[in-house]
Design an enzyme around this catalytic site. Structure first.
Site, PDB file in Angstrom:
ATOM      1  N   SER A   1       0.834  -1.206   0.000  1.00 41.73           N
ATOM      2  CA  SER A   1       0.000   0.000   0.000  1.00 41.73           C
ATOM      3  C   SER A   1       0.869   1.256   0.000  1.00 41.73           C
ATOM      4  O   SER A   1       2.056   1.182  -0.341  1.00 41.73           O
ATOM      5  CB  SER A   1      -0.936  -0.004   1.214  1.00 41.73           C
ATOM      6  N   ASN A   2       0.306   2.383   0.352  1.00 43.08           N
ATOM      7  CA  ASN A   2       1.059   3.644   0.429  1.00 43.08           C
ATOM      8  C   ASN A   2       0.496   4.502   1.559  1.00 43.08           C
ATOM      9  O   ASN A   2      -0.435   4.096   2.245  1.00 43.08           O
ATOM     10  CB  ASN A   2       1.010   4.371  -0.921  1.00 43.08           C
ATOM     11  N   ARG A   3       1.044   5.689   1.729  1.00 46.15           N
ATOM     12  CA  ARG A   3       0.718   6.508   2.907  1.00 46.15           C
ATOM     13  C   ARG A   3      -0.501   7.418   2.728  1.00 46.15           C
ATOM     14  O   ARG A   3      -0.739   8.287   3.552  1.00 46.15           O
ATOM     15  CB  ARG A   3       1.915   7.398   3.264  1.00 46.15           C
TER      16      ARG A   3
ATOM     17  N   ALA B   1      -4.780   7.348  -4.293  1.00 45.16           N
ATOM     18  CA  ALA B   1      -3.414   6.920  -4.583  1.00 45.16           C
ATOM     19  C   ALA B   1      -3.502   5.415  -4.830  1.00 45.16           C
ATOM     20  O   ALA B   1      -3.246   4.602  -3.932  1.00 45.16           O
ATOM     21  CB  ALA B   1      -2.507   7.234  -3.410  1.00 45.16           C
TER      22      ALA B   1
END
Ligand code: C5P
Length: 400
Positions: free
Chosen positions: A209-211, A276
């Site tokens: 995943s991402n932030r 995102a």
């Protein structure tokens, strides 16, 4: 919809005036600012003190504030103050005075001087309501653009049964909300927004995943809903609660987000991609938790669909498409190339080089590049204010 709306509440002499106190409360509960004016006969049914205490503002029923000092109440100022002048209850006498332009009390003077829309919620006995004179007055008022909140049927104070009871405070507040919504700049516009990150599973408990926090997408959804849009927010996993009035579909993966986003875009007027989305997912994932010695040291990746690019391919007619670009360098050229490649109307660039901008923060610093060549650079602001700036530019892209 009633948030920060200024409602001038006019109360006239009917037994239904007792409900006006509950109505004032209900409007305030929904975020409206309420000021009350009463006819002298309304003050015999409910005291100005009650309404003044509830609304926190003096109640006016007379032209003079203080007879001894000669201080007068400015009916013009009050007439200009409101976003709407709601007369509830409106008696047969008041409806008739509204038609003839009679100005024999303070409330009727405000009625003649108000520039905002006047709305009436009649209340009277059934025979008075059915009388040809009342029906004719209602018809004339409607033809002049005065909306009438129809009275309800049921037991009347006279002991008779029939149509004439003022609509319940909650129904009046709902009516007002819908009315403001129908007048809002984005009334009847359907918007689909993607927000947050996606989780691409490796096994039952691990993911790529991402932030992304989803805050920008949620702020936009809130702002667009406040302007009357019908908002569908497709959200990846985030720690945010659904904005009031917004339809939220929660998803985990890019594939899920893609399927729902394409479907929703078919009937949307506006598509906004703030998500995102993970660019890649693991080629294979396990449905159970892998033990330490089972975890591969290299994970083969497979490209995820580009939701925004697929919207761009399907964009038709007057549909408006907005993309976001988050870059760790300056990013202008890359944002402009995405604008063209994904067939967008405009792109919002935020660079993580600027402190306070990008993932996780409550603030953002954006630049907007439009497909018509215009560009805008904004200061660092809260995501709520940034959402407003984006919507201001969006409004210029809608068909007039
Ligand atoms: O990842 P990229 O920088 O190309 O993202 C630019 C825009 O494309 C963003 O608006 C993002 O929401 C959208 N996007 C998408 N689906 C992807 C990747 C990006 O909708 N798979």
């Amino acid at each position: 919809m009633l948030h920060q709306k200024k409602i001038l509440l006019g109360i006239t002499g009917s037994i239904a005036a007792y409900k006006s106190a509950l109505l004032a409360r209900e409007l305030q509960r929904r975020g409206a600012e309420v000021r009350v004016i009463m006819t002298p006969s309304a003050t015999e049914f409910i005291t100005p003190l009650t309404l003044a205490t509830l609304t926190g503002h003096p109640v006016h029923s007379d032209f003079t504030e203080n007879k001894d000092s000669g201080e007068w109440t400015n009916h013009v100022e009050l007439g200009l103050w409101g976003d709407a002048f709601l007369i509830a209850p409106a008696t047969a006498q008041t409806l008739s005075a509204m038609v003839s332009g009679t100005c024999d009390n303070f409330l009727m003077a405000v009625h003649l001087s108000s520039r905002c829309p006047v709305i009436a919620a009649p209340a009277m006995d059934l025979d008075m309501f059915q009388h040809e004179a009342t029906q004719s007055n209602l018809k004339i008022l409607k033809s002049r653009g005065v909306p009438i909140i129809e009275p309800e049927s049921g037991a009347l104070a006279s002991g008779l049964e029939g149509k004439g009871r003022m609509a319940e405070p909650e129904s009046i507040a709902n009516w007002l909300e819908n009315w403001f919504r129908s007048k809002a700049p984005l009334a009847e516009k359907k918007v689909v927004i993607t927000a947050g990150p996606t989780h691409e599973p490796i096994d039952a408990v691990r993911f790529i995943s991402n932030r992304s926090s989803g805050k920008m997408g949620y702020a936009l959804a809130t702002e667009l809903n406040a302007l009357g849009a019908d908002v569908h927010l497709i959200s990846g996993p985030v720690q945010l609660s659904a904005p009031a009035g917004v339809q939220v579909t929660r998803v985990e993966t890019a594939i899920e987000m893609h399927t729902i986003a394409l479907k929703s875009f078919e009937t949307a007027d506006i598509g906004i991609a703030t998500a995102a989305v993970a660019d890649y997912r693991a080629k294979s994932s396990s449905s159970v938790k892998l033990h330490r010695d089972e975890i591969p040291t290299a994970i083969q990746l497979q490209e995820n669909p580009d939701i925004l690019a697929d919207w761009g391919k399907r964009k038709r007619g007057t549909q408006v498409l907005i993309g976001f670009a988050l870059e760790t360098d300056e990013g202008v050229e890359s944002a402009k190339s995405k604008l063209a490649r994904k067939n967008l109307d405009f792109i919002v660039l935020n660079s993580t080089q600027n402190e306070g901008a990008g993932f996780g923060t409550d603030t953002n610093q954006i630049s907007i590049f439009e497909q018509n060549g215009k560009s805008h650079i904004f200061d660092l602001k809260s995501k709520k204010e940034v959402a407003r700036d984006i919507v201001t530019i969006l409004l210029t892209h809608l068909p007039q």
